[in-house]
Motif scaffolding. Structure first.
Motif, PDB file in Angstrom:
ATOM      1  N   ARG A  78      26.120 -62.385 -48.088  1.00 32.04           N
ATOM      2  CA  ARG A  78      25.489 -63.472 -46.446  1.00 32.04           C
ATOM      3  C   ARG A  78      26.396 -64.458 -45.909  1.00 32.04           C
ATOM      4  O   ARG A  78      26.844 -65.135 -48.164  1.00 32.04           O
ATOM      5  CB  ARG A  78      24.609 -64.083 -45.787  1.00 32.04           C
ATOM      6  CG  ARG A  78      23.094 -63.032 -45.609  1.00 32.04           C
ATOM      7  CD  ARG A  78      22.262 -63.811 -45.237  1.00 32.04           C
ATOM      8  NE  ARG A  78      21.608 -64.657 -44.568  1.00 32.04           N
ATOM      9  CZ  ARG A  78      21.110 -64.970 -43.648  1.00 32.04           C
ATOM     10  NH1 ARG A  78      20.274 -64.386 -44.655  1.00 32.04           N
ATOM     11  NH2 ARG A  78      20.728 -65.114 -42.767  1.00 32.04           N
ATOM     12  N   ALA A 137      24.790 -70.272 -40.438  1.00 31.19           N
ATOM     13  CA  ALA A 137      24.962 -69.324 -41.777  1.00 31.19           C
ATOM     14  C   ALA A 137      23.466 -68.315 -42.105  1.00 31.19           C
ATOM     15  O   ALA A 137      23.602 -67.948 -42.662  1.00 31.19           O
ATOM     16  CB  ALA A 137      26.548 -69.862 -42.257  1.00 31.19           C
ATOM     17  N   ASP A 196      21.682 -66.296 -40.051  1.00 36.13           N
ATOM     18  CA  ASP A 196      22.576 -65.620 -39.524  1.00 36.13           C
ATOM     19  C   ASP A 196      22.945 -65.337 -38.142  1.00 36.13           C
ATOM     20  O   ASP A 196      22.630 -64.550 -37.388  1.00 36.13           O
ATOM     21  CB  ASP A 196      22.494 -64.298 -40.512  1.00 36.13           C
ATOM     22  CG  ASP A 196      23.011 -63.707 -40.657  1.00 36.13           C
ATOM     23  OD1 ASP A 196      24.045 -63.573 -40.949  1.00 36.13           O
ATOM     24  OD2 ASP A 196      22.599 -62.059 -40.545  1.00 36.13           O
TER      25      ASP A 196
END
Length: 159
Positions: free
Chosen positions: A158, A71, A74
Motif C-alpha cells: 500500500r 492513503a 486506501d
C-alpha cells in the motif's frame, strides 16, 4: 479438503477453485454489509465515517493531512474529499490549515466526532465478535490469520 490439479499452473480455474473463490468474496462482502448495517443502526455512522474516525483517533493530535488519510484508509482522494465534506457538515471532522505547511489542509476529528466514534466502537466490536470471531474455533482463527498474511504478502504494498 484439498484439491490439487493442473489448473494451479494453468490459466483456468477448476470448478472447485472458482467455487471457493466466489464463496470467499461473497461471504466477505455479505459480512461487511451486515457489519455496516449494524454500525449505521447502532451509531448512525457509516463504514466510511468509522474508517476516517478510526484513522484520526490513532493519529498524533487526532489530525492527518488529507493525502495521508486517503492513503491510510486506501481511498482515492476525490472520494475522500466528498466524504469529508459530508462529515464536516455533520460536525464530525474539521479541516484546518497545516501549521507547518500553508499549502495543505489537515483533517481533524472534532470532539463530537470522537464522541460518536467512542459510542460506535463497543457495539461495532460486539458485532465483529458475534458474526466473525465467535463463528470460528481458535484453530480456524489461526488459519484465517495465516491465510490473510500469505495473501497480503502477494499483493503490492500500500502507498
Amino acid at each position: 479438503m484439498t484439491h490439487t490439479t493442473g489448473a494451479r499452473s494453468g490459466r483456468w480455474l477448476t470448478p472447485y477453485e472458482l467455487a471457493t473463490w466466489r464463496a470467499f468474496i461473497e461471504t466477505a462482502e455479505q459480512l461487511r454489509n451486515v457489519l455496516g448495517a449494524r454500525l449505521r443502526e447502532d451509531s448512525g455512522l457509516s463504514e466510511g465515517d468509522y474508517a476516517v474516525l478510526l484513522a484520526l483517533s490513532e493519529a498524533e493530535g487526532r489530525r492527518l493531512r488529507s493525502s495521508a488519510l486517503a492513503a491510510h484508509i486506501d481511498w482515492e482522494r476525490s472520494r475522500l474529499s466528498h466524504h469529508l465534506g459530508r462529515m464536516e457538515r455533520r460536525g464530525l471532522i474539521a479541516r484546518e490549515e497545516c501549521e507547518d505547511d500553508n499549502r495543505g489542509a489537515e483533517v481533524v476529528a472534532t470532539a463530537e466526532g470522537m464522541s460518536a466514534f467512542r459510542r460506535a466502537t463497543v457495539p461495532h466490536l460486539r458485532a465483529v465478535r458475534e458474526l466473525f470471531l465467535d463463528a470460528l474455533t481458535p484453530e480456524q482463527l489461526d488459519a484465517v490469520a495465516e491465510i490473510t498474511a500469505v495473501l497480503r504478502d502477494r499483493l503490492p504494498p500500500r502507498p
